[in-house]
Design an enzyme around this catalytic site. Structure first.
Site, short mmCIF file in Angstrom:
data_model
loop_
_atom_site.label_atom_id
_atom_site.label_comp_id
_atom_site.label_asym_id
_atom_site.label_seq_id
_atom_site.Cartn_x
_atom_site.Cartn_y
_atom_site.Cartn_z
CD GLU A 91 -2.51 1.20 2.72
OE1 GLU A 91 -3.56 1.84 2.74
OE2 GLU A 91 -2.09 0.53 3.69
NE ARG A 139 7.62 -3.43 2.61
CZ ARG A 139 8.00 -3.16 1.37
NH1 ARG A 139 7.10 -3.06 0.40
NH2 ARG A 139 9.26 -3.00 1.08
CG ASP A 146 10.59 -3.20 4.18
OD1 ASP A 146 9.48 -3.23 4.75
OD2 ASP A 146 10.76 -3.55 3.00
#
Length: 190
Positions: A52, A126, A124
């Site tokens: 996203e 994620r 990051d």
């Protein structure tokens, strides 16, 4: 994975073609599978795991390549068949508020990785467990993964990736440094 709510399948007509759409609710995050009617007929469908990016995907920001990557994936998958997993982990999973704060730090001269570090995050944040869950939900065992990110490749140990399809976007003056950081500091295959 526990406690994943799954929606019914609905039709999603787009400017690229008609897809099906299904939502997967994981805690507070609601991810999407956007896929073509022929998904089950393809031995190794093209799959794009798209993280996203509200600013790039919906607001047409050119600070990144996200919106262009999503458009490219939609166009390719509409023609070839496959799936886009819209992975709801905004700003490499630091959230929209922190992403805007990272943008402010970038305006002050920090690159994307350094900005995240300044805010107390890893480069990051994620995770990809839901991605593998969605692929298994659709009984996909082999895919052609549309990505430049080796972390996405490594995150699918139980899925056979028969091919990595690069996704190349022409840089612009606003995202050249961003793309260089992705390549040099994050190992993206650009």
């Amino acid at each position: 994975m526990n406690n994943i709510d799954i929606s019914k399948i609905a039709t999603l007509p787009t400017k690229y073609g008609t897809f099906n759409i299904q939502a997967f609710k994981e805690g507070e995050k609601e991810h999407l599978a956007i896929f073509t009617n022929n998904l089950k007929e393809i031995d190794a469908p093209i799959v794009r795991v798209h993280s996203e990016c509200l600013t790039g995907d919906a607001l047409s920001s050119v600070k990144c390549d996200c919106g262009e990557q999503l458009a490219y994936a939609q166009e390719l998958i509409a023609k070839e068949g496959g799936m886009i997993i819209y992975h709801r982990q905004e700003g490499r999973n630091i959230g929209l508020l922190n992403k805007v704060n990272a943008y402010a730090l970038q305006d002050a001269g920090f690159d994307t990785v350094a900005a995240n570090h300044q805010l107390g995050f890893k480069a990051d944040e994620r995770t990809y467990e839901i991605v593998e869950f969605i692929l298994k939900h659709f009984d996909l065992k082999k895919v052609k993964l549309l990505t430049n990110n080796p972390a996405k490749i490594d995150s699918l140990p139980d899925i056979e990736i028969v091919e990595r399809i690069p996704i190349q976007i022409i840089p612009n003056p606003h995202n050249e440094n961003y793309l260089q950081v992705k390549k040099e500091q994050m190992g993206h295959l650009l």
